[in-house]
Scaffold this motif. Structure first.
Motif, PDB file in Angstrom:
ATOM      1  N   LEU B 157      -2.717   1.065   4.261  1.00 37.84           N
ATOM      2  CA  LEU B 157      -1.681   0.150   3.593  1.00 37.84           C
ATOM      3  C   LEU B 157      -1.255  -0.722   4.695  1.00 37.84           C
ATOM      4  CD1 LEU B 157       0.622   2.664   1.185  1.00 37.84           C
ATOM      5  CD2 LEU B 157      -1.129   0.726   0.664  1.00 37.84           C
ATOM      6  N   VAL B 161      -1.092  -5.761   9.241  1.00 35.68           N
ATOM      7  CA  VAL B 161       0.293  -5.990   8.598  1.00 35.68           C
ATOM      8  C   VAL B 161       1.068  -6.155  10.042  1.00 35.68           C
ATOM      9  CG1 VAL B 161       2.713  -5.248   7.868  1.00 35.68           C
ATOM     10  CG2 VAL B 161       0.785  -5.070   6.325  1.00 35.68           C
ATOM     11  N   ARG B 162       2.227  -7.372  10.197  1.00 31.81           N
ATOM     12  CA  ARG B 162       2.464  -7.319  11.637  1.00 31.81           C
ATOM     13  C   ARG B 162       3.607  -6.375  11.836  1.00 31.81           C
ATOM     14  NH1 ARG B 162       7.314 -10.340   9.413  1.00 31.81           N
ATOM     15  NH2 ARG B 162       6.430 -10.826   7.388  1.00 31.81           N
ATOM     16  N   LEU B 167       6.203   0.409  11.088  1.00 37.53           N
ATOM     17  CA  LEU B 167       6.118   0.538   9.645  1.00 37.53           C
ATOM     18  C   LEU B 167       5.343   1.909   9.252  1.00 37.53           C
ATOM     19  CD1 LEU B 167       6.871  -0.723   7.048  1.00 37.53           C
ATOM     20  CD2 LEU B 167       4.609  -1.923   6.873  1.00 37.53           C
ATOM     21  N   VAL B 224      -6.869  -2.588  -2.057  1.00 37.76           N
ATOM     22  CA  VAL B 224      -5.836  -3.611  -2.088  1.00 37.76           C
ATOM     23  C   VAL B 224      -5.726  -4.469  -0.570  1.00 37.76           C
ATOM     24  CG1 VAL B 224      -3.378  -3.903  -1.910  1.00 37.76           C
ATOM     25  CG2 VAL B 224      -4.519  -2.039  -3.570  1.00 37.76           C
TER      26      VAL B 224
ATOM     27  N   LEU C  82      -0.394  -1.489 -11.447  1.00 34.08           N
ATOM     28  CA  LEU C  82      -1.512  -1.059 -10.733  1.00 34.08           C
ATOM     29  C   LEU C  82      -2.799  -1.033 -11.649  1.00 34.08           C
ATOM     30  CD1 LEU C  82      -1.920  -0.914  -7.622  1.00 34.08           C
ATOM     31  CD2 LEU C  82      -1.936   1.748  -7.751  1.00 34.08           C
ATOM     32  N   PHE C 142       9.220   1.919   1.158  1.00 35.37           N
ATOM     33  CA  PHE C 142       8.738   0.963   0.029  1.00 35.37           C
ATOM     34  C   PHE C 142       9.225  -0.587   0.504  1.00 35.37           C
ATOM     35  CE2 PHE C 142       9.235  -1.185  -3.827  1.00 35.37           C
ATOM     36  CZ  PHE C 142       7.766  -0.932  -4.606  1.00 35.37           C
ATOM     37  N   LEU C 145       7.415  -2.096   3.556  1.00 35.78           N
ATOM     38  CA  LEU C 145       6.211  -2.390   3.300  1.00 35.78           C
ATOM     39  C   LEU C 145       6.186  -3.688   2.588  1.00 35.78           C
ATOM     40  CD1 LEU C 145       3.198  -1.597   3.576  1.00 35.78           C
ATOM     41  CD2 LEU C 145       3.172  -0.313   1.475  1.00 35.78           C
ATOM     42  N   SER C 148       6.851  -6.769   4.646  1.00 34.37           N
ATOM     43  CA  SER C 148       6.107  -7.151   5.869  1.00 34.37           C
ATOM     44  C   SER C 148       4.835  -7.643   5.449  1.00 34.37           C
ATOM     45  CB  SER C 148       5.978  -6.003   6.639  1.00 34.37           C
ATOM     46  OG  SER C 148       5.425  -4.748   6.317  1.00 34.37           O
ATOM     47  N   ILE C 149       4.542  -7.621   4.102  1.00 34.24           N
ATOM     48  CA  ILE C 149       3.164  -8.331   3.820  1.00 34.24           C
ATOM     49  C   ILE C 149       3.482  -9.685   3.183  1.00 34.24           C
ATOM     50  CG2 ILE C 149       1.080  -7.992   2.102  1.00 34.24           C
ATOM     51  CD1 ILE C 149       1.664  -4.978   2.455  1.00 34.24           C
ATOM     52  N   ARG C 154      -0.729  -8.813  -2.753  1.00 30.92           N
ATOM     53  CA  ARG C 154      -1.190  -7.595  -2.031  1.00 30.92           C
ATOM     54  C   ARG C 154       0.041  -6.839  -1.865  1.00 30.92           C
ATOM     55  NH1 ARG C 154      -2.804  -6.924   4.292  1.00 30.92           N
ATOM     56  NH2 ARG C 154      -2.589  -4.661   4.232  1.00 30.92           N
ATOM     57  N   ARG C 157       0.609  -4.649  -4.890  1.00 32.94           N
ATOM     58  CA  ARG C 157      -0.364  -3.523  -4.800  1.00 32.94           C
ATOM     59  C   ARG C 157      -0.241  -2.321  -3.986  1.00 32.94           C
ATOM     60  NH1 ARG C 157      -3.713  -4.339  -8.822  1.00 32.94           N
ATOM     61  NH2 ARG C 157      -5.589  -3.179  -7.681  1.00 32.94           N
ATOM     62  N   SER C 158       0.111  -2.844  -2.826  1.00 32.48           N
ATOM     63  CA  SER C 158       0.337  -1.914  -1.542  1.00 32.48           C
ATOM     64  C   SER C 158       1.356  -0.992  -1.858  1.00 32.48           C
ATOM     65  CB  SER C 158       0.339  -2.580  -0.298  1.00 32.48           C
ATOM     66  OG  SER C 158      -0.924  -3.335  -0.011  1.00 32.48           O
ATOM     67  N   VAL C 161       0.742   1.531  -4.317  1.00 33.71           N
ATOM     68  CA  VAL C 161       0.101   2.712  -3.995  1.00 33.71           C
ATOM     69  C   VAL C 161       1.254   3.768  -3.431  1.00 33.71           C
ATOM     70  CG1 VAL C 161      -1.549   3.657  -2.464  1.00 33.71           C
ATOM     71  CG2 VAL C 161      -2.178   1.550  -3.788  1.00 33.71           C
ATOM     72  N   LEU C 162       1.935   3.204  -2.408  1.00 27.74           N
ATOM     73  CA  LEU C 162       2.930   3.843  -1.701  1.00 27.74           C
ATOM     74  C   LEU C 162       3.939   4.518  -2.512  1.00 27.74           C
ATOM     75  CD1 LEU C 162       4.068   4.674   1.089  1.00 27.74           C
ATOM     76  CD2 LEU C 162       5.631   2.831   0.844  1.00 27.74           C
ATOM     77  N   VAL C 165       2.091   7.589  -4.097  1.00 25.56           N
ATOM     78  CA  VAL C 165       1.826   8.574  -3.333  1.00 25.56           C
ATOM     79  C   VAL C 165       3.544   9.292  -3.011  1.00 25.56           C
ATOM     80  CG1 VAL C 165       1.567   9.281  -0.834  1.00 25.56           C
ATOM     81  CG2 VAL C 165      -0.060   7.736  -2.024  1.00 25.56           C
TER      82      VAL C 165
END
Lengths: 56, 227, 242
Positions: B157, B161-162, B167, B224, C82, C142, C145, C148-149, C154, C157-158, C161-162, C165
């Motif tokens: 995941l 990513v920075r 993270l 993804v 998803l 969550f 994540l 930071s994207i 993306r 969707r990332s 998934v998290l 899980v």
């Protein structure tokens, strides 16, 4: 029941009122931040649309 | 040309990953050195008294091993992601969950296994009795395995990513807490001379769960991230 | 049914309908929370063991229930997003996370404020408190994540998934913490099954109030998300001109 008894809360005032105050302020903050997010999104969208108009 | 079978593809990927890892030797040794160093800090900070150390040894060994394994986690897919190998793997036509499983296994071999090998040494230095050494090793095999399979999801995941490494720990650590609870418990029980069967069985159950579900989540995460 | 569903999920419709329904959530929420507060602070009889300190229950337990309810909503929304690639579902997950994290924070803080007079310490490694803390970490992961994207697709969707899980792990975490806890100390929680109806109803009013409140805040946040995600659409121009 008189008012000072109510605020005294059987000696639990120091724990009870912070708990209620905290939850209520979080509730207010959430509403405020959601509304601000909405307004900011609107403002950003207006700016975006203006940029597009000036470009075209 | 005949399509490559599952096992053959797995074996190829596994041996390739191992070769690459041994070429970058410091990546294999760093977690172990970190493990040894962190566990040296505890007696310095707490007390050199053996009886006291023995009480907290289980926790120290487990927390230190978890953090050391976490250190290596971010390298699981990173170089493959950067040089485009991962894209080739996704497009290879092999099921991605299988490749994810093999990669996690290879990663465990180079990062988890050295920790397991070093653990009796660490445990002995923390005054863990010889009878409990077997439990330390077994619980850490399962524990580092769980971390590799669960961590693979997080590593997938956070690709590209920075500030990915911080993270990654934030994502993976809460998920590994159950393993920490039972692993440390198992070691603690056997240090006190009791049977560690219960927590070890539960740890095994968790290992199987992460082994079977982890690769599917990892392949979803990789898909993804590669889109 | 499906056409209706698709129509609802289309941004213009959703934006308008959400705007219309927000008052239907927010006013009942406000009334229920006020009723719950009055009931909890004034009407409910005091607990014979814990005295007035028991009244923290009326904000603590509803917050704790909300924290888990919102996480499961978030995970379901993430799963729908998803599988069916539905943008609105991802937006629901994204908008729920901060609200859920705040409720989790409230549950922890009020639990701590309750624990001090009852158990004598601010923090006990009680099973419920500990799993609540881990839940907060899951929320923070969550949110972190997502933020930071850069690419929104993306990120959606990332994070989905998290969330999935996490939701599979949640029962494992909860039961392992319960088990760990039962080995270390006896259960310190009192038995909530023994509560009378006079004690219970303010908590229920509060809980339903919180749920409606969540709905209202969620819809406001969703409207923001819809605007943010919608690019170059004529309706957006029209809507903003108003």
């Amino acid at each position: 029941m008189n008012l000072s008894d109510f605020f005294y809360m059987g000696g639990y005032a120091a724990f009870l009122w912070p708990a209620y105050g905290l939850v209520l302020s979080v509730l207010v903050y959430n509403v405020w931040s959601a509304r601000r997010a909405h307004q900011e999104a609107r403002r950003a969208a207006v700016r975006r649309l203006q940029m597009e108009e000036t470009r075209s | 040309m005949q399509p490559t079978g599952l096992l053959r593809a797995g074996a190829l990927l596994y041996s390739r990953d191992l070769k690459l890892a041994f070429r970058r030797w410091e990546q294999v040794t760093q977690p172990v050195v970190f493990f040894l160093m962190v566990t040296t800090l505890f007696p310095l900070a707490l007390s050199p008294d053996t009886a006291q150390l023995r009480q907290v040894a289980a926790g120290i060994v487990w927390v230190a091993a978890l953090l050391s394994a976490l250190l290596a986690l971010e390298f699981m897919f990173r170089s493959d992601y950067e040089d485009g190998t991962l894209e080739q793997l996704v497009l290879s036509g092999q099921p991605l969950w299988w490749l994810a499983l093999v990669k996690a296994l290879a990663h465990w071999t180079v990062s988890g296994l050295p920790l397991v090998v070093a653990s009796p040494l660490v445990a002995a230095s923390l005054a863990v009795p010889t009878e409990a050494q077997a439990t330390v090793v077994v619980s850490l095999i399962l524990g580092t395995g769980i971390l590799s399979f669960l961590g693979a999801v997080g590593a997938g995941l956070t690709l590209g990513v920075r500030r990915g490494s911080v993270l990654l720990s934030l994502l993976v650590l809460p998920l590994t807490m159950p393993a920490l609870i039972f692993g440390a418990r198992a070691v603690d029980l056997s240090i006190m001379g009791d049977s560690s069967r219960g927590p070890l069985l539960l740890l095994t159950a968790m290992f199987i769960l992460s082994l079977t579900l982890g690769p599917f989540a990892t392949s979803a995460a990789l898909k993804v991230s590669m889109e | 049914m499906w056409t209706w569903f698709h129509k609802l999920a289309s941004p213009p419709h959703f934006y308008r309908i959400a705007g219309l329904t927000i008052p239907w959530f927010s006013w009942p929420a406000l009334i229920l929370i006020l009723v719950g507060l009055y009931g909890g602070l004034v009407l409910a009889p005091m607990d014979y063991q814990q005295g007035e300190g028991f009244r923290i229950f009326y904000v603590h337990v509803p917050s704790a229930i909300m924290s888990m309810f919102i996480y499961s909503t978030m995970a379901i929304a993430a799963g729908i997003g998803l599988i069916w690639r539905m943008k609105l579902a991802h937006a629901v997950a994204a908008a729920s996370a901060p609200i859920g994290a705040w409720f989790t924070f409230c549950a922890l803080a009020t639990g701590s404020l309750w624990g001090k007079p009852m158990w004598g310490t601010w923090w006990v490694w009680d099973a419920r408190l500990t799993s609540e803390l881990i839940l907060l970490f899951l929320y923070l992961g969550f949110i972190a994540l997502r933020s930071s994207i850069e690419d929104p697709q993306r990120a959606d969707r990332s994070a989905a998934v998290l969330a999935l899980v996490g939701v599979i792990n949640l029962p494992v975490i909860h039961y392992s913490v319960v088990w760990w806890n039962s080995l270390h100390q006896g259960s310190t929680m009192f038995n909530p099954g023994a509560m009378s109806i006079q004690m219970k109803w303010p908590a229920l009013a509060m809980l339903f109030g919180f749920m409606l409140y969540y709905g209202a805040v969620l819809f406001v946040r969703l409207r923001a998300e819809v605007i943010r995600r919608e690019r170059n659409a004529a309706w957006l121009r029209e809507e903003l001109a108003r």
